[in-house]
Design a protein around this motif. Sequence first.
Motif, PDB file in Angstrom:
ATOM      1  N   ALA A 162       0.718  -1.420   0.095  1.00 39.22           N
ATOM      2  CA  ALA A 162      -0.093  -0.079  -0.023  1.00 39.22           C
ATOM      3  C   ALA A 162       0.737   1.232   0.010  1.00 39.22           C
ATOM      4  CB  ALA A 162      -0.862  -0.023   1.284  1.00 39.22           C
ATOM      5  N   GLY A 163       0.676   2.017  -0.904  1.00 44.01           N
ATOM      6  CA  GLY A 163       1.301   3.396  -0.970  1.00 44.01           C
ATOM      7  C   GLY A 163       2.807   3.304  -1.387  1.00 44.01           C
ATOM      8  N   GLY A 164       3.318   2.195  -1.895  1.00 44.83           N
ATOM      9  CA  GLY A 164       4.461   1.684  -2.291  1.00 44.83           C
ATOM     10  C   GLY A 164       5.499   1.605  -1.224  1.00 44.83           C
ATOM     11  N   ILE A 196      18.933   2.589 -15.698  1.00 43.51           N
ATOM     12  CA  ILE A 196      17.683   2.618 -15.973  1.00 43.51           C
ATOM     13  C   ILE A 196      17.540   4.038 -16.122  1.00 43.51           C
ATOM     14  CG2 ILE A 196      15.320   2.031 -14.982  1.00 43.51           C
ATOM     15  CD1 ILE A 196      16.312  -0.179 -13.677  1.00 43.51           C
ATOM     16  N   THR A 197      16.968   4.251 -17.377  1.00 38.20           N
ATOM     17  CA  THR A 197      16.512   5.737 -17.870  1.00 38.20           C
ATOM     18  C   THR A 197      15.115   5.938 -17.719  1.00 38.20           C
ATOM     19  OG1 THR A 197      16.438   5.336 -20.025  1.00 38.20           O
ATOM     20  CG2 THR A 197      18.514   6.021 -19.029  1.00 38.20           C
ATOM     21  N   GLY A 198      14.294   4.892 -17.442  1.00 36.42           N
ATOM     22  CA  GLY A 198      12.670   5.430 -17.507  1.00 36.42           C
ATOM     23  C   GLY A 198      11.911   3.883 -17.086  1.00 36.42           C
ATOM     24  N   VAL A 199      10.767   3.988 -16.820  1.00 39.67           N
ATOM     25  CA  VAL A 199      10.016   2.958 -16.425  1.00 39.67           C
ATOM     26  C   VAL A 199       8.614   3.002 -16.907  1.00 39.67           C
ATOM     27  CG1 VAL A 199       9.238   1.200 -14.909  1.00 39.67           C
ATOM     28  CG2 VAL A 199      11.253   2.225 -14.539  1.00 39.67           C
ATOM     29  N   ARG A 200       7.990   2.270 -17.422  1.00 43.50           N
ATOM     30  CA  ARG A 200       6.525   2.380 -18.173  1.00 43.50           C
ATOM     31  C   ARG A 200       5.800   1.333 -18.292  1.00 43.50           C
ATOM     32  NH1 ARG A 200       9.852   3.122 -22.429  1.00 43.50           N
ATOM     33  NH2 ARG A 200       9.154   1.989 -24.119  1.00 43.50           N
ATOM     34  N   VAL A 201       4.494   1.263 -18.471  1.00 41.37           N
ATOM     35  CA  VAL A 201       3.657   0.053 -18.712  1.00 41.37           C
ATOM     36  C   VAL A 201       3.073   0.308 -20.035  1.00 41.37           C
ATOM     37  CG1 VAL A 201       1.740  -1.297 -17.773  1.00 41.37           C
ATOM     38  CG2 VAL A 201       3.133  -0.212 -15.790  1.00 41.37           C
ATOM     39  N   GLU A 202       3.373  -0.836 -20.663  1.00 39.92           N
ATOM     40  CA  GLU A 202       2.633  -0.835 -22.154  1.00 39.92           C
ATOM     41  C   GLU A 202       1.722  -2.140 -22.187  1.00 39.92           C
ATOM     42  OE1 GLU A 202       5.672  -0.779 -25.136  1.00 39.92           O
ATOM     43  OE2 GLU A 202       6.089   1.176 -24.474  1.00 39.92           O
ATOM     44  N   GLN A 203       0.752  -2.122 -23.081  1.00 43.03           N
ATOM     45  CA  GLN A 203       0.014  -3.232 -23.551  1.00 43.03           C
ATOM     46  C   GLN A 203       0.462  -3.834 -24.622  1.00 43.03           C
ATOM     47  OE1 GLN A 203      -2.880  -4.570 -22.191  1.00 43.03           O
ATOM     48  NE2 GLN A 203      -2.848  -3.251 -20.352  1.00 43.03           N
ATOM     49  N   VAL A 204       0.773  -5.371 -24.696  1.00 45.32           N
ATOM     50  CA  VAL A 204       1.258  -6.012 -25.827  1.00 45.32           C
ATOM     51  C   VAL A 204       0.075  -6.763 -26.092  1.00 45.32           C
ATOM     52  CG1 VAL A 204       3.565  -5.852 -25.072  1.00 45.32           C
ATOM     53  CG2 VAL A 204       2.129  -7.857 -24.534  1.00 45.32           C
ATOM     54  N   PRO A 260       3.171 -12.844 -22.831  1.00 47.16           N
ATOM     55  CA  PRO A 260       1.706 -13.143 -23.167  1.00 47.16           C
ATOM     56  C   PRO A 260       1.277 -11.660 -23.484  1.00 47.16           C
ATOM     57  CG  PRO A 260       2.244 -13.314 -20.905  1.00 47.16           C
ATOM     58  CD  PRO A 260       3.593 -13.115 -21.705  1.00 47.16           C
ATOM     59  N   PRO A 261      -0.068 -11.732 -23.949  1.00 45.69           N
ATOM     60  CA  PRO A 261      -0.751 -10.583 -24.182  1.00 45.69           C
ATOM     61  C   PRO A 261      -1.225  -9.701 -23.088  1.00 45.69           C
ATOM     62  CG  PRO A 261      -1.665 -12.331 -25.659  1.00 45.69           C
ATOM     63  CD  PRO A 261      -0.777 -12.780 -24.565  1.00 45.69           C
ATOM     64  N   GLY A 262      -1.198  -8.674 -22.945  1.00 44.12           N
ATOM     65  CA  GLY A 262      -1.506  -7.771 -21.641  1.00 44.12           C
ATOM     66  C   GLY A 262      -0.502  -6.709 -21.385  1.00 44.12           C
ATOM     67  N   PRO A 263      -0.604  -6.314 -20.086  1.00 46.14           N
ATOM     68  CA  PRO A 263       0.330  -4.989 -19.597  1.00 46.14           C
ATOM     69  C   PRO A 263       1.685  -5.833 -19.363  1.00 46.14           C
ATOM     70  CG  PRO A 263      -1.238  -5.831 -17.733  1.00 46.14           C
ATOM     71  CD  PRO A 263      -1.716  -6.392 -19.014  1.00 46.14           C
ATOM     72  N   VAL A 264       2.650  -5.094 -19.811  1.00 43.07           N
ATOM     73  CA  VAL A 264       4.130  -5.314 -19.222  1.00 43.07           C
ATOM     74  C   VAL A 264       4.882  -4.215 -18.884  1.00 43.07           C
ATOM     75  CG1 VAL A 264       4.144  -7.451 -20.976  1.00 43.07           C
ATOM     76  CG2 VAL A 264       5.024  -5.154 -21.679  1.00 43.07           C
ATOM     77  N   ALA A 324       1.438  -2.793 -13.159  1.00 37.64           N
ATOM     78  CA  ALA A 324       1.301  -1.416 -12.993  1.00 37.64           C
ATOM     79  C   ALA A 324       2.024  -1.175 -11.451  1.00 37.64           C
ATOM     80  CB  ALA A 324      -0.093  -0.912 -12.871  1.00 37.64           C
ATOM     81  N   GLU A 325       1.516  -2.131 -10.532  1.00 38.05           N
ATOM     82  CA  GLU A 325       2.139  -2.088  -9.028  1.00 38.05           C
ATOM     83  C   GLU A 325       3.517  -2.147  -9.088  1.00 38.05           C
ATOM     84  OE1 GLU A 325       2.091  -5.252  -5.968  1.00 38.05           O
ATOM     85  OE2 GLU A 325       0.328  -4.263  -5.211  1.00 38.05           O
ATOM     86  N   PHE A 326       3.906  -3.236  -9.928  1.00 37.45           N
ATOM     87  CA  PHE A 326       5.490  -3.572 -10.021  1.00 37.45           C
ATOM     88  C   PHE A 326       6.351  -2.411 -10.569  1.00 37.45           C
ATOM     89  CE2 PHE A 326       9.383  -5.168 -12.046  1.00 37.45           C
ATOM     90  CZ  PHE A 326       9.820  -6.047 -10.896  1.00 37.45           C
ATOM     91  N   ALA A 327       5.841  -1.570 -11.747  1.00 38.34           N
ATOM     92  CA  ALA A 327       6.294  -0.271 -12.096  1.00 38.34           C
ATOM     93  C   ALA A 327       6.480   0.771 -11.140  1.00 38.34           C
ATOM     94  CB  ALA A 327       5.468  -0.097 -13.482  1.00 38.34           C
ATOM     95  N   ALA A 328       5.260   0.841 -10.419  1.00 34.52           N
ATOM     96  CA  ALA A 328       5.147   1.987  -9.214  1.00 34.52           C
ATOM     97  C   ALA A 328       6.392   1.883  -8.302  1.00 34.52           C
ATOM     98  CB  ALA A 328       3.791   1.842  -8.794  1.00 34.52           C
TER      99      ALA A 328
END
Length: 271
Positions: A148-150, A207-215, A230-234, A252-256
Amino acid sequence: MRPPALPFAVHVSRRAEFGHRWARARSALLIAFVVAPLAVLGATAAAVAAASGEGPAGTGSSVVALALVLPSAGYLLWFRASGRFLVRTRYWAVRVVSCGLVQLLGTLPLAVVAGGVAGVLCPAVTAFAVLAGTVAAARAHRTLLAAAGGAPAATNLPLERDLRIHPPRLYGTATIGADRLGWSLKPRGRYGFPGALVAGTVPFGEITGVRVEQVNEHDAPLVAPGVPAPPGPVVVVSTRRGDAVVAVKEAAEFAALLDLRLRLTAEPGWA
């Protein structure tokens, strides 16, 4: 009252919070990895003493019980005393219940041979200790590592999550360490053992950046030779050498968590 000293590093922004978290989790860890196995050892010792006069059956059942109870109880005691629980921050409750089932398997035949009060109390105490230890381990993990809250990102504790890998024969994890991101893909059933089919590591400094994308299934990047994401967020981790795709569960939680740890690692105030 001053919070207890912490056995892991915490950023100043979360030090007070984790002082209180650790104060609560420490008691639960004591029950799960110290009190419960010691209770099982005590009950087993009493049953061994009661079975000592039962001839070969008593000797045989005692040997079997000790061969199963001593290593499993010793492992739980070592796991806590050595600080290994701060390295393997997953499956605390699974460890307790797995060792507990081994202990029950060893004490049941011994209890039958011992008979009397010891024969009744030994498996009863063992079962209660295993149940109490499992509940305590789950509570300690939830208290200390709730995302919670990172909050866990403000510590140097490893944060491990499963990868979303479709071939059932494979198992993958991604871990946010104290100063690097790592991931590995290995045959299922080899959690905790060396030898990965694919492994990667990126120091935080690269590491210069972190983002979530859909594949989607038509243009999914490969996470290993012949294994598409697999299809979905990575989670896409940008580095000086290019992008690394981490198909982790709860992307999303992992990226945060990763983004927050990256930012806090670059700041002073760790202790």
